[in-house]
Design a protein around this motif. Structure first.
Motif, mmCIF file in Angstrom:
data_model
loop_
_atom_site.group_PDB
_atom_site.id
_atom_site.type_symbol
_atom_site.label_atom_id
_atom_site.label_comp_id
_atom_site.label_asym_id
_atom_site.label_seq_id
_atom_site.Cartn_x
_atom_site.Cartn_y
_atom_site.Cartn_z
ATOM 1 N N THR A 9 -10.117 0.352 -48.173
ATOM 2 C CA THR A 9 -9.506 -0.641 -48.132
ATOM 3 C C THR A 9 -9.642 -2.119 -49.779
ATOM 4 O O THR A 9 -8.691 -2.456 -50.002
ATOM 5 C CB THR A 9 -9.597 -2.147 -46.911
ATOM 6 O OG1 THR A 9 -11.357 -2.461 -47.067
ATOM 7 C CG2 THR A 9 -9.533 -1.509 -45.581
ATOM 8 N N GLY A 10 -10.254 -1.603 -50.382
ATOM 9 C CA GLY A 10 -10.854 -1.626 -51.891
ATOM 10 C C GLY A 10 -9.925 -1.386 -52.664
ATOM 11 O O GLY A 10 -9.234 -0.734 -52.733
ATOM 12 N N ALA A 11 -9.810 -2.027 -54.158
ATOM 13 C CA ALA A 11 -9.015 -1.578 -55.239
ATOM 14 C C ALA A 11 -9.793 -0.177 -54.982
ATOM 15 O O ALA A 11 -8.523 0.510 -55.781
ATOM 16 C CB ALA A 11 -9.788 -2.644 -56.158
ATOM 17 N N VAL A 12 -10.329 0.117 -54.881
ATOM 18 C CA VAL A 12 -11.044 1.260 -55.372
ATOM 19 C C VAL A 12 -10.781 2.811 -54.698
ATOM 20 O O VAL A 12 -9.947 3.805 -54.507
ATOM 21 C CB VAL A 12 -13.309 1.812 -55.914
ATOM 22 C CG1 VAL A 12 -12.709 3.126 -55.986
ATOM 23 C CG2 VAL A 12 -12.788 0.901 -57.257
ATOM 24 N N SER A 35 -15.523 -2.935 -43.667
ATOM 25 C CA SER A 35 -16.266 -3.275 -43.015
ATOM 26 C C SER A 35 -14.769 -4.094 -41.328
ATOM 27 O O SER A 35 -13.448 -3.874 -41.778
ATOM 28 C CB SER A 35 -16.289 -4.685 -43.413
ATOM 29 O OG SER A 35 -15.500 -5.891 -44.019
ATOM 30 N N ARG A 37 -13.560 -7.035 -41.151
ATOM 31 C CA ARG A 37 -12.800 -7.850 -42.211
ATOM 32 C C ARG A 37 -11.708 -6.452 -42.421
ATOM 33 O O ARG A 37 -10.347 -7.708 -41.512
ATOM 34 C CB ARG A 37 -13.232 -8.691 -43.594
ATOM 35 C CG ARG A 37 -14.316 -9.233 -43.564
ATOM 36 C CD ARG A 37 -14.287 -9.714 -45.166
ATOM 37 N NE ARG A 37 -15.149 -8.916 -45.685
ATOM 38 C CZ ARG A 37 -16.485 -8.450 -45.996
ATOM 39 N NH1 ARG A 37 -16.661 -9.654 -45.196
ATOM 40 N NH2 ARG A 37 -16.403 -7.710 -47.156
ATOM 41 N N SER A 38 -12.023 -6.065 -42.330
ATOM 42 C CA SER A 38 -10.498 -5.087 -42.177
ATOM 43 C C SER A 38 -10.111 -3.898 -41.434
ATOM 44 O O SER A 38 -9.415 -3.379 -41.957
ATOM 45 C CB SER A 38 -9.961 -5.152 -44.096
ATOM 46 O OG SER A 38 -10.971 -3.884 -44.060
ATOM 47 N N SER A 156 -10.007 -5.802 -63.152
ATOM 48 C CA SER A 156 -9.901 -5.758 -61.722
ATOM 49 C C SER A 156 -11.271 -4.663 -61.446
ATOM 50 O O SER A 156 -11.473 -4.146 -60.688
ATOM 51 C CB SER A 156 -9.095 -4.433 -61.781
ATOM 52 O OG SER A 156 -8.566 -3.343 -62.655
ATOM 53 N N ASN A 323 -10.031 1.778 -65.322
ATOM 54 C CA ASN A 323 -11.087 1.885 -64.843
ATOM 55 C C ASN A 323 -11.445 2.031 -63.273
ATOM 56 O O ASN A 323 -12.144 2.262 -62.556
ATOM 57 C CB ASN A 323 -12.042 0.420 -64.958
ATOM 58 C CG ASN A 323 -10.693 -1.355 -63.923
ATOM 59 O OD1 ASN A 323 -9.700 -0.942 -65.544
ATOM 60 N ND2 ASN A 323 -11.026 -1.081 -63.258
HETATM 61 N N1 LIG Z 1 -12.787 -2.028 -59.417
HETATM 62 C C1 LIG Z 1 -13.462 -1.294 -60.735
HETATM 63 O O1 LIG Z 1 -13.186 -1.338 -61.927
HETATM 64 C C2 LIG Z 1 -15.002 -0.500 -59.787
HETATM 65 C C3 LIG Z 1 -15.091 0.606 -61.365
HETATM 66 C C4 LIG Z 1 -16.883 1.109 -60.910
HETATM 67 C C5 LIG Z 1 -16.705 1.446 -59.887
HETATM 68 N N2 LIG Z 1 -16.787 0.593 -58.714
HETATM 69 C C6 LIG Z 1 -17.603 -0.316 -57.783
HETATM 70 O O2 LIG Z 1 -17.172 0.427 -56.621
HETATM 71 C C7 LIG Z 1 -17.123 -0.447 -55.757
HETATM 72 C C8 LIG Z 1 -16.396 -0.998 -54.825
HETATM 73 O O3 LIG Z 1 -15.123 -1.731 -55.856
HETATM 74 P P1 LIG Z 1 -13.918 -2.881 -55.639
HETATM 75 O O4 LIG Z 1 -13.135 -3.424 -56.771
HETATM 76 O O5 LIG Z 1 -13.315 -1.418 -54.819
HETATM 77 O O6 LIG Z 1 -14.193 -3.330 -54.909
HETATM 78 P P2 LIG Z 1 -13.123 -4.489 -53.695
HETATM 79 O O7 LIG Z 1 -12.043 -4.179 -54.041
HETATM 80 O O8 LIG Z 1 -14.169 -5.665 -53.620
HETATM 81 O O9 LIG Z 1 -13.246 -3.404 -51.860
HETATM 82 C C9 LIG Z 1 -14.619 -3.131 -51.832
HETATM 83 C C10 LIG Z 1 -14.851 -2.461 -50.440
HETATM 84 O O10 LIG Z 1 -16.078 -2.663 -50.145
HETATM 85 C C11 LIG Z 1 -15.666 -3.097 -48.512
HETATM 86 N N3 LIG Z 1 -17.072 -3.585 -47.971
HETATM 87 C C12 LIG Z 1 -17.346 -4.468 -48.182
HETATM 88 N N4 LIG Z 1 -18.510 -5.040 -47.118
HETATM 89 C C13 LIG Z 1 -18.455 -3.665 -46.425
HETATM 90 C C14 LIG Z 1 -19.268 -3.805 -45.555
HETATM 91 N N5 LIG Z 1 -20.416 -4.794 -45.311
HETATM 92 N N6 LIG Z 1 -19.362 -2.299 -44.824
HETATM 93 C C15 LIG Z 1 -18.071 -2.267 -45.012
HETATM 94 N N7 LIG Z 1 -17.127 -2.227 -46.124
HETATM 95 C C16 LIG Z 1 -17.709 -3.034 -47.090
HETATM 96 C C17 LIG Z 1 -14.617 -3.541 -48.114
HETATM 97 O O11 LIG Z 1 -14.072 -3.670 -47.177
HETATM 98 P P3 LIG Z 1 -12.445 -5.257 -46.504
HETATM 99 O O12 LIG Z 1 -11.811 -4.705 -46.561
HETATM 100 O O13 LIG Z 1 -13.041 -4.917 -44.791
HETATM 101 O O14 LIG Z 1 -13.238 -6.487 -47.145
HETATM 102 C C18 LIG Z 1 -13.135 -3.234 -49.650
HETATM 103 O O15 LIG Z 1 -12.919 -1.527 -48.653
HETATM 104 C C19 LIG Z 1 -18.370 -1.185 -55.983
HETATM 105 O O16 LIG Z 1 -19.785 -0.751 -56.281
HETATM 106 C C20 LIG Z 1 -17.829 -1.731 -57.281
HETATM 107 O O17 LIG Z 1 -18.988 -1.928 -58.252
HETATM 108 C C21 LIG Z 1 -15.887 -0.464 -58.945
#
Ligand SMILES: NC(=O)c1ccc[n+]([C@@H]2O[C@H](COP(=O)([O-])OP(=O)(O)OC[C@H]3O[C@@H](n4cnc5c(N)ncnc54)[C@H](OP(=O)(O)O)[C@@H]3O)[C@@H](O)[C@H]2O)c1
Length: 341
Positions: A9-12, A35, A37-38, A156, A323
């Motif tokens: 459900t996250g941005a990635v 998690s 939450r979603s 993002s 990214n």
């Molecule tokens: N954004 C970028 O540009 C980027 C680039 C490279 C690497 N990354 C890495 O990719 C990862 C995610 O980034 P994002 O930008 O997509 O973050 P995000 O938008 O905050 O999404 C986080 C995701 O992780 C899930 N999550 C959080 N806590 C959890 C738990 N306890 N159990 C299961 N799922 C859980 C969230 O689910 P819920 O919806 O349930 O909260 C959501 O689906 C991070 O490690 C980040 O460092 C990000």
């Protein structure tokens, strides 16, 4: 293949689901996890709705490959066990990147790191991917000696919350352009994600500061990961990471020195045929990269190639990449393609 997307459900994670579909990855069963939450959220894949479940080892049983983007602390709780149980885990977090047994892979740069089919493969930091897509082909041509990287990273990069924080602050400050010439600091919006106002500003801090060196951990990650990916443990590298009010797309200014002289013309020739790179370097016609042009596409855009004044062995370049795609989701899917082709 049974494929799981953890953090779906996250941005990635949302990009990951889209890219699996775009690239026709051979998914027989898709398991979407996040998690509590979603849990219950529905995401579309190949025209059908799929329900997101709660992450657990039970939910991962029998999964061939898990594409993970749920943050480091969560990744540490399940990846070692899932890998031991036979699931190939491709992780976007920084949790395992520097572990000797984990591969740290940009398929266009160091595909050899996937030899022996490691069970844990890490996607490098999104900014170092943006930089190394440009630097690695030049390194192969002329031998890299040192790097100075200054990044301009989109909101993002901090996930969905980062995008929301920028949008809210832009709305709050709309119409206040005059006042921002001499702002009252107490009236500026400050959110939880960036610590300082990000709208109409740049913030020279990503992640926490290391008290000893003064670098932020984002900057330290860029240094360590560049050395590991390029197999140059003694590479001289200095980094500055800055957050800018851009929704999607990281940019990096690169100062690179080489073992032998290299001209702008040779660099352009090398980069014109480099995988994962589109050369955008025609200053006379106003052609140079920007994050908005890189957003939504797979390749890094590289341009502004210049000779460092007084040095025939040093170049300046500017590279931009999405990214969320090449910096995370796409790189993860490409790794899966290499491993399971
Ligand atoms: N954004 C970028 O540009 C980027 C680039 C490279 C690497 N990354 C890495 O990719 C990862 C995610 O980034 P994002 O930008 O997509 O973050 P995000 O938008 O905050 O999404 C986080 C995701 O992780 C899930 N999550 C959080 N806590 C959890 C738990 N306890 N159990 C299961 N799922 C859980 C969230 O689910 P819920 O919806 O349930 O909260 C959501 O689906 C991070 O490690 C980040 O460092 C990000």
């Amino acid at each position: 293949m049974r494929v799981a997307v953890v953090g779906a459900t996250g941005a990635v994670g949302r990009r990951m689901v889209r890219i699996l579909e775009e690239r026709s990855f051979p998914v027989e069963e898709l398991v979407l996890l996040a998690s509590e939450r979603s849990a219950g959220t529905r995401l579309r894949f190949r025209g059908e709705e799929h329900e997101v479940g709660v992450l657990s080892l039970e939910a991962l049983r029998g999964v061939d490959v898990a594409l993970s983007s749920c943050g480091s602390s969560v990744a540490r709780t399940w990846i070692p066990q899932a890998a031991a149980a036979g699931t190939t885990c491709i992780d976007n977090s920084s949790a395992f990147r520097m572990e000797p047994d984990a591969a740290l892979t940009i398929p266009e740069v160091n595909p050899e790191s996937l030899e022996g089919r490691p069970r844990i493969v890490c996607v490098p930091n999104c900014t170092i991917i943006t930089a190394l897509l440009a630097v690695a082909p030049l390194h192969r041509a002329a031998g890299l000696r040192s790097l100075i990287l200054s990044s301009y990273q989109s909101v993002s990069g901090a996930g969905q919350r980062g995008i929301v924080e920028l949008a809210e602050q832009i709305e709050k400050l709309h119409g206040m352009e005059e006042e921002l010439g001499s702002p009252d600091p107490s009236s500026l919006p400050v959110g939880e994600v960036f610590g300082k106002t990000i709208a109409y500003n740049v913030v020279a801090k990503i992640d926490r500061f290391d008290e000893q060196t003064g670098f932020t951990f984002e900057e330290i990650k860029m240094q360590r990961e560049a050395r590991k990916i390029l197999s140059l443990p003694d590479l001289e590298i200095a980094t500055t990471a800055v957050r800018v009010p851009v929704p999607v797309g990281h940019a990096v200014s690169i100062h690179a020195t080489f073992d032998r002289p290299i001209t702008v013309a040779e660099a352009r020739e090398v980069l014109a045929s480099a995988p994962g790179v589109q050369l955008r370097d025609d200053p006379a016609r106003g052609v140079y990269p920007s994050p908005l042009e890189a957003a939504g596409i797979d390749d890094a855009l590289v341009g502004r190639i210049r000779q460092v004044p007084g040095r025939d062995d040093a170049l300046l370049l500017f590279s931009c990449a999405d990214n969320l795609r090449k910096g995370a989701a796409l790189n993860a899917v490409q790794i899966a393609e290499h491993l399971f082709a």
